[in-house]
Write a protein that holds these residues in place. Structure first.
Motif, mmCIF file in Angstrom:
data_model
loop_
_atom_site.group_PDB
_atom_site.id
_atom_site.type_symbol
_atom_site.label_atom_id
_atom_site.label_comp_id
_atom_site.label_asym_id
_atom_site.label_seq_id
_atom_site.Cartn_x
_atom_site.Cartn_y
_atom_site.Cartn_z
ATOM 1 N N ARG A 1 0.850 -1.192 0.000
ATOM 2 C CA ARG A 1 0.000 0.000 0.000
ATOM 3 C C ARG A 1 0.886 1.241 0.000
ATOM 4 O O ARG A 1 2.027 1.215 0.448
ATOM 5 C CB ARG A 1 -0.907 0.034 1.233
ATOM 6 N N GLU B 1 4.232 -7.480 6.464
ATOM 7 C CA GLU B 1 3.278 -6.774 7.320
ATOM 8 C C GLU B 1 3.540 -5.273 7.296
ATOM 9 O O GLU B 1 2.611 -4.458 7.201
ATOM 10 C CB GLU B 1 3.368 -7.313 8.746
ATOM 11 N N ALA B 2 4.824 -4.886 7.352
ATOM 12 C CA ALA B 2 5.175 -3.467 7.315
ATOM 13 C C ALA B 2 4.884 -2.868 5.942
ATOM 14 O O ALA B 2 4.400 -1.737 5.835
ATOM 15 C CB ALA B 2 6.645 -3.288 7.679
ATOM 16 N N THR C 1 1.282 -1.875 5.448
ATOM 17 C CA THR C 1 0.773 -0.694 6.147
ATOM 18 C C THR C 1 0.843 0.556 5.282
ATOM 19 O O THR C 1 0.082 1.508 5.489
ATOM 20 C CB THR C 1 1.554 -0.428 7.444
ATOM 21 N N ASP D 1 3.159 2.601 5.513
ATOM 22 C CA ASP D 1 3.779 3.599 6.385
ATOM 23 C C ASP D 1 5.306 3.456 6.287
ATOM 24 O O ASP D 1 5.864 2.474 6.783
ATOM 25 C CB ASP D 1 3.323 3.375 7.825
ATOM 26 N N GLN E 1 7.237 2.651 9.544
ATOM 27 C CA GLN E 1 7.175 1.259 9.997
ATOM 28 C C GLN E 1 7.999 0.343 9.101
ATOM 29 O O GLN E 1 8.554 -0.653 9.555
ATOM 30 C CB GLN E 1 5.723 0.778 10.023
#
Length: 308
Positions: free
Chosen positions: A164, A214-215, A218, A220, A223
């Motif tokens: 994302r 997983e990071a 996000t 982000d 992160q």
């Protein structure tokens, strides 16, 4: 049809794990690519022979104009695979650093495959172009695909990665490239000196830690920054120790993290957002670094002009 222009992106390796050497002398890899907004443009026009011209480089001698050039080889591979009996002139307009670890030559090859497939109306599917690209080099299939993807084997077996957001990069380039084979040899020396096994089990997608994906999901960058990893950069550092200093300077200038792109010597600095990236770029220019701005992920090789 007399002219087709195709654009293909350079890449950054967000993760690069290096495994054992196979029977052909290649290392098994587990990597995550991200296509970024530095592009190669390839313009294909009909010709009786296979010819090539290049612009956008300070030293033209750094880009071969014969069969050592991946784009020219790509055109010939496509012609052989489809029975096309003509040639093509390829005009390459470069923006990706030469021998910089960002897959510029692979982007040229991917663009040439797409351009000639359109120009000659050979009608090969994307999957078939992927197969032909894999014959030319491990990074060519990703330049065709773009986005963010996990690469295994030699890096040419691709699985799209869920990601994302938009990631902002400051790229520090070097006029003097690094030889990829030399970097791998230096890496092998470093690994042997450190006592690590060279004949460990080949890496697979699960070697990339779940926390990495997983990071990435996000969106982000703060992160995600701690997850950047490139084992191969140990070989790049051995050949050019100043690269470590550049990463440290980039982080001191405000970057969230820095990594060698592929085999280097390009340094990719991950930034919190576009404004931060612009500010960091100026600070690195003040240190006499050669700086380029980019973002990712972006799409793979695609037609931007055709007179069909």
């Amino acid at each position: 049809m007399t002219r087709v222009r195709v654009r293909a992106p350079g890449k950054i390796n967000l993760f690069l794990g290096v495994g054992s050497i196979d029977g052909d002398g290649y290392h098994a890899l587990s990597t995550v690519f991200q296509a970024v907004s530095l592009y190669e443009d390839v313009i294909a026009t009909p010709s009786d022979d296979f010819t090539l011209s290049v612009s956008g480089v300070d030293d033209p001698s750094t880009v071969p104009l014969d069969d050592r050039n991946l784009a020219l080889r790509a055109a010939k591979v496509l012609a052989a695979a489809t029975g096309h009996d003509g040639g093509v002139h390829l005009e390459i307009r470069k923006s990706v650093p030469v021998a910089g670890g960002m897959g510029g030559g692979s982007a040229d090859a991917a663009a040439a495959l797409v351009a000639c497939n359109e120009l000659w109306r050979t009608g090969l599917s994307h999957d078939r172009l992927h197969e032909l690209g894999a014959r030319l080099g491990a990074d060519v299939p990703f330049a065709l695909a773009g986005g963010t993807a996990v690469g295994t084997g030699r890096g040419d077996v691709l699985t799209p990665a869920l990601a994302r957001g938009r990631y902002e990069w400051v790229l520090i380039t070097d006029d003097e490239g690094l030889s990829t084979p030399a970097v791998y040899r230096a890496f092998d020396v470093v690994r042997a000196e450190s006592g690590a096994r060279l004949a460990d089990d080949p890496l697979d997608p699960f070697e990339v830690p779940p926390s990495f994906f997983e990071a990435l999901l996000t969106g982000d960058p703060e992160q995600f920054a701690p997850c950047l990893r490139n084992q191969l950069e140990a070989g790049s550092f051995r050949l050019r120790p100043s690269l470590e200093d550049t990463i440290e300077a980039g982080v001191a200038a405000g970057a969230l993290a820095g990594i060698v792109s592929g085999s280097g010597p390009t340094i990719a600095l991950l930034c919190a957002d576009a404004r931060a990236a612009d500010r960091i770029a100026e600070r690195m220019r003040a240190r006499d670094c050669t700086v380029r701005r980019a973002y990712g992920p972006v799409r793979g090789a695609h037609i931007v002009e055709s007179d069909a």
